[in-house]
Design a protein around this motif. Sequence first.
Motif, PDB file in Angstrom:
ATOM      1  N   THR A   1      31.048  11.273 -50.581  1.00  0.00           N
ATOM      2  CA  THR A   1      31.019  10.307 -49.490  1.00  0.00           C
ATOM      3  C   THR A   1      30.855  11.098 -48.208  1.00  0.00           C
ATOM      4  OG1 THR A   1      33.442  10.377 -49.475  1.00  0.00           O
ATOM      5  CG2 THR A   1      32.396   8.509 -50.584  1.00  0.00           C
ATOM      6  N   ARG A   2      30.082  10.605 -47.304  1.00  0.00           N
ATOM      7  CA  ARG A   2      29.789  11.386 -46.097  1.00  0.00           C
ATOM      8  C   ARG A   2      30.827  11.200 -45.003  1.00  0.00           C
ATOM      9  NH1 ARG A   2      23.180  11.107 -45.414  1.00  0.00           N
ATOM     10  NH2 ARG A   2      22.713  12.338 -47.291  1.00  0.00           N
ATOM     11  N   VAL A   3      31.321   9.983 -44.850  1.00  0.00           N
ATOM     12  CA  VAL A   3      32.254   9.682 -43.761  1.00  0.00           C
ATOM     13  C   VAL A   3      33.611   9.324 -44.349  1.00  0.00           C
ATOM     14  CG1 VAL A   3      32.706   8.186 -41.783  1.00  0.00           C
ATOM     15  CG2 VAL A   3      30.353   8.879 -42.318  1.00  0.00           C
ATOM     16  N   PRO A   4      34.692   9.959 -43.902  1.00  0.00           N
ATOM     17  CA  PRO A   4      36.019   9.606 -44.407  1.00  0.00           C
ATOM     18  C   PRO A   4      36.296   8.115 -44.255  1.00  0.00           C
ATOM     19  CG  PRO A   4      36.136  11.628 -43.126  1.00  0.00           C
ATOM     20  CD  PRO A   4      34.743  11.090 -42.941  1.00  0.00           C
TER      21      PRO A   4
ATOM     22  N   GLY B   1      24.763  11.867 -42.116  1.00  0.00           N
ATOM     23  CA  GLY B   1      24.625  13.220 -42.657  1.00  0.00           C
ATOM     24  C   GLY B   1      25.105  14.298 -41.709  1.00  0.00           C
ATOM     25  N   SER B   2      25.314  13.958 -40.433  1.00  0.00           N
ATOM     26  CA  SER B   2      25.791  14.945 -39.466  1.00  0.00           C
ATOM     27  C   SER B   2      27.294  15.177 -39.557  1.00  0.00           C
ATOM     28  CB  SER B   2      25.454  14.488 -38.042  1.00  0.00           C
ATOM     29  OG  SER B   2      26.207  13.332 -37.688  1.00  0.00           O
ATOM     30  N   PHE B   3      28.006  14.311 -40.276  1.00  0.00           N
ATOM     31  CA  PHE B   3      29.463  14.412 -40.298  1.00  0.00           C
ATOM     32  C   PHE B   3      29.886  15.768 -40.870  1.00  0.00           C
ATOM     33  CE2 PHE B   3      33.790  13.049 -40.471  1.00  0.00           C
ATOM     34  CZ  PHE B   3      33.858  11.966 -39.598  1.00  0.00           C
ATOM     35  N   PRO B   4      30.814  16.477 -40.201  1.00  0.00           N
ATOM     36  CA  PRO B   4      31.195  17.817 -40.659  1.00  0.00           C
ATOM     37  C   PRO B   4      32.036  17.789 -41.927  1.00  0.00           C
ATOM     38  CG  PRO B   4      32.530  17.178 -38.764  1.00  0.00           C
ATOM     39  CD  PRO B   4      31.480  16.114 -38.942  1.00  0.00           C
TER      40      PRO B   4
ATOM     41  N   ALA C   1      27.545  16.944 -43.845  1.00  0.00           N
ATOM     42  CA  ALA C   1      27.697  16.192 -45.093  1.00  0.00           C
ATOM     43  C   ALA C   1      26.363  15.897 -45.758  1.00  0.00           C
ATOM     44  CB  ALA C   1      28.441  14.882 -44.823  1.00  0.00           C
ATOM     45  N   GLY C   2      25.286  15.796 -44.965  1.00  0.00           N
ATOM     46  CA  GLY C   2      23.974  15.532 -45.525  1.00  0.00           C
ATOM     47  C   GLY C   2      23.433  16.663 -46.378  1.00  0.00           C
TER      48      GLY C   2
END
Length: 589
Positions: free
Chosen positions: A384-387, A481-484, A425-426
Amino acid sequence: MKKIFKTVIAAAAAAAVGISSAADAGDGEFDLTVYHMNDSHSYVEPVNTFIKAGGKKYLAQIGGMNPIYNYLVKHDGENVIRLHAGDFQTGNGTYFNYYHGRDDYEILKELRFDALVMGNHEFDHGNDFIAEILAGLKSGPHGVPVVTANVVVPRENRLTPLLDPYIILERGGEKIAVIGLTSSTKVVTSSKPDKDTQFLDEAETANKIVEELRKKGINKFIGLTHIGLENDVEVVKKYHGIDVLVTGDSHTIMGYQLHKIGIPTIDDYPLTLKNMDGNNVCVVQAGSTAALLGKLNVKFDKDGNVISCSGAPQVIVSQISKPNSDPLNEEETAAVKNELSKFDFVSFYDSARDLSNDKINGYIDEIHSKLEYLGTNDNALCQTRVPGEVCLLTQTEQNHGCEVCTALSAVLAKNFPDTVILQNAGNYRTFMWPGKVYDSDVKNVLAFANNLISVDISGTELIKLLNGGIDSYMKNPSRDGSFPTGYGVRFDLDLTAANHEYISNVEYKGPKGWEPVEPDKKYTVILNEYIATGADGYGYLKQLVDDQKHNFKNLNKLIAEETIAVLKKDPKIEKLPVSEMFVKKLKKK
C-alpha cells in the motif's frame, strides 16, 4: 463517486450482459463490443488473487496473456474492437528488464489490438527508447496504431512519425473514431520525456478533433485515455461528443458484482456519466497487470448517441488452490468451479486443452529457464502506498506503512548498516505472497532499473525531505507514488496537518537502537537515482544533490540486484513488527 484506490492486482468483474447483433438492432441502432486492457506493465503470466466460492476462501490464478489470447479468439465477432489504455510495458521487473519491451509489443500484436494510447511509463526511458518500441509495435501485418492526440513533439523527433491523434475504425458499416489522450501533467512529473515534448490539455484537444471529424460525418467517438479514473470523471463534463471513455493509469477495479466472488471493487462497471452536451458517456477501466479483460457493450442510436452500455470485466481462472497454496483434489476443484460458474463473468482456462500462442509460450519458457531460487517468505506482504489504505491482499488497514517496502528495505539495509533507507512508494510495484522466493519475485516488486544513491544530510534536512514527499501526495493524491517509505527511520504521521509539517517524534535506528533524530547530526541516507533527479515531487532532494556539500555518491548498484545479492547470503524475508515500520502513529484525513 467513492474514493478510488490503487490496486495491487487487476481483478474486476460485473454481470455480463449479452448484446444483440447488428441485424437485430432497432431502426438505425448499432451495437458495439469493446474489449480492453490497461496498465499491463509487462505482465505475461497469470497473477494470484483470493476469491470466494460457496462461502470459502481460495487462492486463484487469473488473467495472463495466454488465457486472454484464448478468450479473444473464441469471442471474436463482427462488431468488436480491442483497445489498450496505456502503460503496456515497464513494471514487471522479470520480463521487462530481460526483454526490454520487445515481448510486450509482440504480444499485443498477437492479441490483435486495434489501438493503444501512450501511458506515463512509456516515457520512463526517454523518447528514443520508446520510439524503438513503438516502431516494433506498429510494424508488420498486425501492427498496432498508437493514438495520442495531446502529445506534441518536434518534427525531427523519432516519435513524430509513430504517433497519430486518432484512428477511424469501421465495424458493421459504421465508423468509430478512437482518440488517444495522455495525462498532461503526470508524464512531466513522474517520467522522463524529452524536454521539447509538450502535453496539451486533454479536453481542448479532444473537442477540436471531434469538431473536425463531425464535419466528415463521423458521430461515434471513443476517448482512449491514460489520465486516471478520478481525473477522467472530472474531465468528462468538459468533452463534446465523446461517447465512451476507455481509461487507464489508476489501476482501478470496477464492477460491484465482483463482491460476489470475494474481490472488493470501486464503482460500477461501466460508470454512466454525462458529457458537456448532456449525452451519456460510458466510462470503464480494467485494473492492471493483465489480470482481467474488460468487456463493454454499447448501443448507439442512429445519431451516434449512447442509448445504453453494459458489460463485465472478465475473470479468467486458470488455477485454484487452498489459501496456503496447497492443491485441491479433483472433487474439491470441481465443486469450486461449479460455484464460480454461476457467475457469467467467470470463465476457466485449461492450458492443456485451450488455445495458447507460440510466441507467448516462447517468452515464458525462456524466463522460466533462468529463474533463481533465493529463499522463503513466511507471510503475505502488503503493498500500500499511503498509510491508512486497505490492503486488498489481506483486507487489513495498513496504518504503519507499506509492508513489502519495509521488508525489502530491511534486507537491503544489511549491506548498508546504520543508514536510513529512503525510497518512494512508487518504486515498489506489487505485493509478495508467502512461500518460496525467486529472483523474479524481487524483480517484480523492485521493477525499475534504479541505481542506489548515497547522500549525507542533517536531521533537519532529513525531516524536510520526508515532509516534501508527503506534501507532494497531499497536493495531488494521484501522485501517491511519491509517499516516502523504507527502513531505519520512524515517525508519527498527521495527514490532517495544515502547515505542511506532517511528521513529528522522528527517530533513527542507529547502532544502539532507536534514538531521536537530532537537527544538526549527519545521517547517511540511501536513495534511488529516480527521486535524486527531483522526480515525483522530490525537488528538495535534487537541491541537496546539486549543491555538492552532502557527499553525494552514485553507488552504481541496482536496487533489485543489490537486494537479491543480500538474499543469496541470508535467504529470508521477514514481515517486520510495527516497531520497525515507518509510521508509529497515524492520524488520518
